[in-house]
Design a protein around this motif. Structure first.
Motif, mmCIF file in Angstrom:
data_model
loop_
_atom_site.group_PDB
_atom_site.id
_atom_site.type_symbol
_atom_site.label_atom_id
_atom_site.label_comp_id
_atom_site.label_asym_id
_atom_site.label_seq_id
_atom_site.Cartn_x
_atom_site.Cartn_y
_atom_site.Cartn_z
ATOM 1 N N ALA A 18 -11.001 -1.848 -12.010
ATOM 2 C CA ALA A 18 -11.289 -2.234 -10.621
ATOM 3 C C ALA A 18 -11.633 -3.715 -10.567
ATOM 4 C CB ALA A 18 -12.434 -1.402 -10.061
ATOM 5 N N LYS A 55 -7.162 -0.999 -9.192
ATOM 6 C CA LYS A 55 -7.741 -0.917 -7.851
ATOM 7 C C LYS A 55 -8.309 -2.280 -7.467
ATOM 8 C CE LYS A 55 -10.449 2.585 -6.924
ATOM 9 N NZ LYS A 55 -11.662 3.464 -6.881
ATOM 10 N N VAL A 100 -4.782 0.388 -3.995
ATOM 11 C CA VAL A 100 -4.549 1.103 -5.246
ATOM 12 C C VAL A 100 -3.089 0.933 -5.646
ATOM 13 C CG1 VAL A 100 -4.560 3.360 -6.377
ATOM 14 C CG2 VAL A 100 -6.365 2.767 -4.754
ATOM 15 N N THR A 155 -9.541 -0.421 0.446
ATOM 16 C CA THR A 155 -9.249 -0.226 -0.962
ATOM 17 C C THR A 155 -7.743 -0.272 -1.169
ATOM 18 O OG1 THR A 155 -11.191 1.186 -1.245
ATOM 19 C CG2 THR A 155 -9.498 1.299 -2.948
ATOM 20 N N TYR A 166 0.909 -2.368 -4.409
ATOM 21 C CA TYR A 166 -0.284 -1.662 -3.951
ATOM 22 C C TYR A 166 -0.038 -0.977 -2.614
ATOM 23 C CZ TYR A 166 -2.955 -4.214 -7.503
ATOM 24 O OH TYR A 166 -3.420 -4.716 -8.698
ATOM 25 N N ASN A 207 -10.859 -3.837 -4.644
ATOM 26 C CA ASN A 207 -11.803 -3.603 -3.564
ATOM 27 C C ASN A 207 -12.033 -4.912 -2.810
ATOM 28 O OD1 ASN A 207 -12.222 -0.947 -4.530
ATOM 29 N ND2 ASN A 207 -13.717 -1.704 -6.008
#
Length: 548
Positions: free
Chosen positions: A50, A236, A222, A220, A209, A238
């Motif tokens: 992340a 990921k 991903v 978010t 993504y 954020n």
């Protein structure tokens, strides 16, 4: 929408933020390469579970074409809905969705698309999707339409081929399309036409993504496994909003965030002192300027405009507002923006050095005001952007200096979103601090050819001073059209001279482009350029570093 202070838990996601460079023209910056304050770290090829990107202002939407901050939206949506090509600071192109691009004549651009590409929902990418996306971007009322100068049509001309037709041979059209258009699925867009770009209808793209969460609680991104290209390392991403740099710096010190564009470049030395943090810094050709509506009193009086120009303490502001991390320009645009038609940067600079200037001089300011119809002063407003500290310093400095002339300037705070909305609706009033306008090419048609003249007045257009003269109207068509350099340079000189003499715009220094990346991460290229930031390459180049 909700924002999170620095003490927020790392697992919390806040709403996507904006960028310091507004780039309201929705074009890519043409800037120099950036450099970091750390020696090159040994990079890891491992995935990153992340990564947290802290931005300072929420965007007004997820559809770049209709967003009032097109580049802000594009900086993360370019990882979801991809461009046809990506540009570099040197003007070169890297293929993205378009495998091959040709220009058979000055008014045509042909895109040959990659085969076998799919959207994140499994639907195949077609030429119809691309043609619709280009038209959606280049046609009013899209906020981005002003950037795609001379756009006429985009039509399917083959199985995986789209041809763009221009109304005229406009310099830099390919670069503008590369930096402006993000391709999305036509079927989804039309089915959700009334709410496209909201959190209820995020455009569907082919990028690495997809957005799995977008609401008041955050955003978010991903990785999507079906991506056609090289998979980025971060599984990921954020996105978190932290409005001010001080809170963001505390968050980076504690490991809660991993990337931040500095809104207060004056604090760059403090960021360099954060253990493990790499600060990437480089020049920017972002244009900052003070602007006045020349069609409305008291700014319809050239002596008032010149008086105000003399109250701008540029040397003091470079030190006080930017801590020396800024560059002063002679003329409305820096030399590199007109170097191509001028026969080189040196030739351009020699001319710029001959233009009338308005050095900080309150005596000259009073003399100019005494020659106006408003010798006894007047009242006005100055709005500054609450998320950019330099604009407040500038506004307060102007307020104090104008007071000595008998001008009562009320300083008011505004948000980036509110200012952008007023700008695109052509509703700005008073004295305006315009920050972060960018040029797509080293060509006078970009910015210089967009901020003057009748054809550039109105919603979604850039002539916010409503400025024109007979000389401007004669020169503007030459500047905005492709042709020999000599007449285009002569016409550019006319526009620069008219702006300098009539002062509808007062040039302000350009601050450096500064990014801070936290401990354990680095860019594989050793830099982050403005282009990298706005076209999503920052995420594609992201790597973890190996422990030393």
């Amino acid at each position: 929408m909700k924002t999170f202070p620095a003490r927020s838990r790392r697992t919390a996601h806040a709403v996507v933020g904006g960028t310091l460079l507004l780039s309201l023209t929705a074009t890519a910056c043409v800037g120099g390469e950036t450099s970091s304050n750390r020696p090159s770290a040994k990079l890891s090829d491992k995935d990153i579970p992340a990564f947290t990107f802290a931005l300072y202002s929420q965007p007004p939407g997820y559809d770049k074409a209709t967003s009032t901050q097109p580049v802000t939206t594009g900086s993360f949506m370019s990882l979801v809905t991809e461009p046809l090509e990506r540009t570099s600071p040197t003007g070169t192109f890297t293929p993205a969705l378009a495998e091959k691009v040709t220009q058979p004549d000055p008014k045509s651009i042909v895109y040959q698309l990659r085969s076998g590409l799919k959207f994140s929902n499994g639907a195949p990418l077609t030429a119809e999707d691309v043609a619709w996306s280009i038209t959606h971007t280049g046609t009013p009322p899209a906020q981005t339409s002003t950037s795609v100068q001379g756009f006429k049509s985009a039509k399917v001309t083959g199985d995986l081929e789209v041809t763009v037709k221009l109304k005229a041979a406009v310099p830099g059209s390919r670069a503008r399309l590369a930096s402006t258009v993000l391709v999305q699925e036509k079927k989804f867009a039309l089915a959700n036409k009334s709410k496209l770009g909201t959190s209820d209808a995020i455009p569907v793209g082919t990028g690495p993504y997809k957005i799995t969460s977008a609401s008041a609680s955050g955003v978010t991104l991903v990785r999507q496994s079906a991506y056609w290209g090289t998979m980025p390392k971060a599984k990921k991403i954020n996105i978190e909003v932290i409005p001010d740099d001080n809170s963001a710096q505390l968050a980076m010190r504690s490991g809660e965030i991993d990337l931040r564009q500095l809104t207060n470049v004056k604090a760059a030395p403090q960021w360099r002192a954060v253990p493990g943090t790499t600060v990437y810094s480089g020049p920017s050709t972002a244009l900052n300027f003070l602007t006045m509506d020349v069609t409305k009193a008291p700014f319809d009086d050239v002596h008032v405009r010149r008086a105000i120009a003399h109250t701008v303490d540029v040397p003091g502001l470079i030190k006080g507002a930017w801590g020396g991390e800024a560059t002063r320009h002679r003329g409305f645009v820096p030399a590199q923006n007109v170097a191509r038609v001028a026969g080189g940067k040196n030739n351009a600079q020699k001319f710029l050095d001959t233009l009338p200037t308005y050095d900080f001089d309150l005596k000259k300011a009073k003399t100019q005001l005494s020659r106006s119809k408003h010798a006894d002063g007047f009242s006005t407003t100055i709005k500054y952007l609450d998320s950019i500290p330099a604009t407040k310093v500038l506004a307060l400095s102007l307020q104090q200096n104008l007071k000595t002339l008998g001008i009562d300037a009320q300083v008011k705070s505004t948000t980036l979103n509110a200012w952008s909305a007023d700008f695109f609706q052509h509703k700005l009033t008073g004295l305006n601090l315009a920050f972060g306008f960018t040029a797509s090419t080293y060509d006078p048609s970009s910015m210089l050819g967009q901020v003057v003249g009748k054809e550039n007045i109105g919603p979604q257009k850039l002539n916010i001073a409503n400025f024109t003269t007979p000389e401007v109207e004669k020169a503007l068509p030459i500047v905005r059209s492709a042709g020999p350099n000599a007449p285009r340079w002569k016409a550019s000189q006319t526009l620069l001279t008219q702006i300098a003499e009539q002062a509808p715009y007062v040039p302000l220094p350009s601050e450096k482009f500064v990014m801070a990346m936290g401990k354990g991460f680095a860019s594989s290229t050793g830099k982050i350029t403005t282009e990298d930031y706005f076209n999503g390459s920052w995420a594609l180049n992201l790597r973890a570093t190996q422990a030393q």
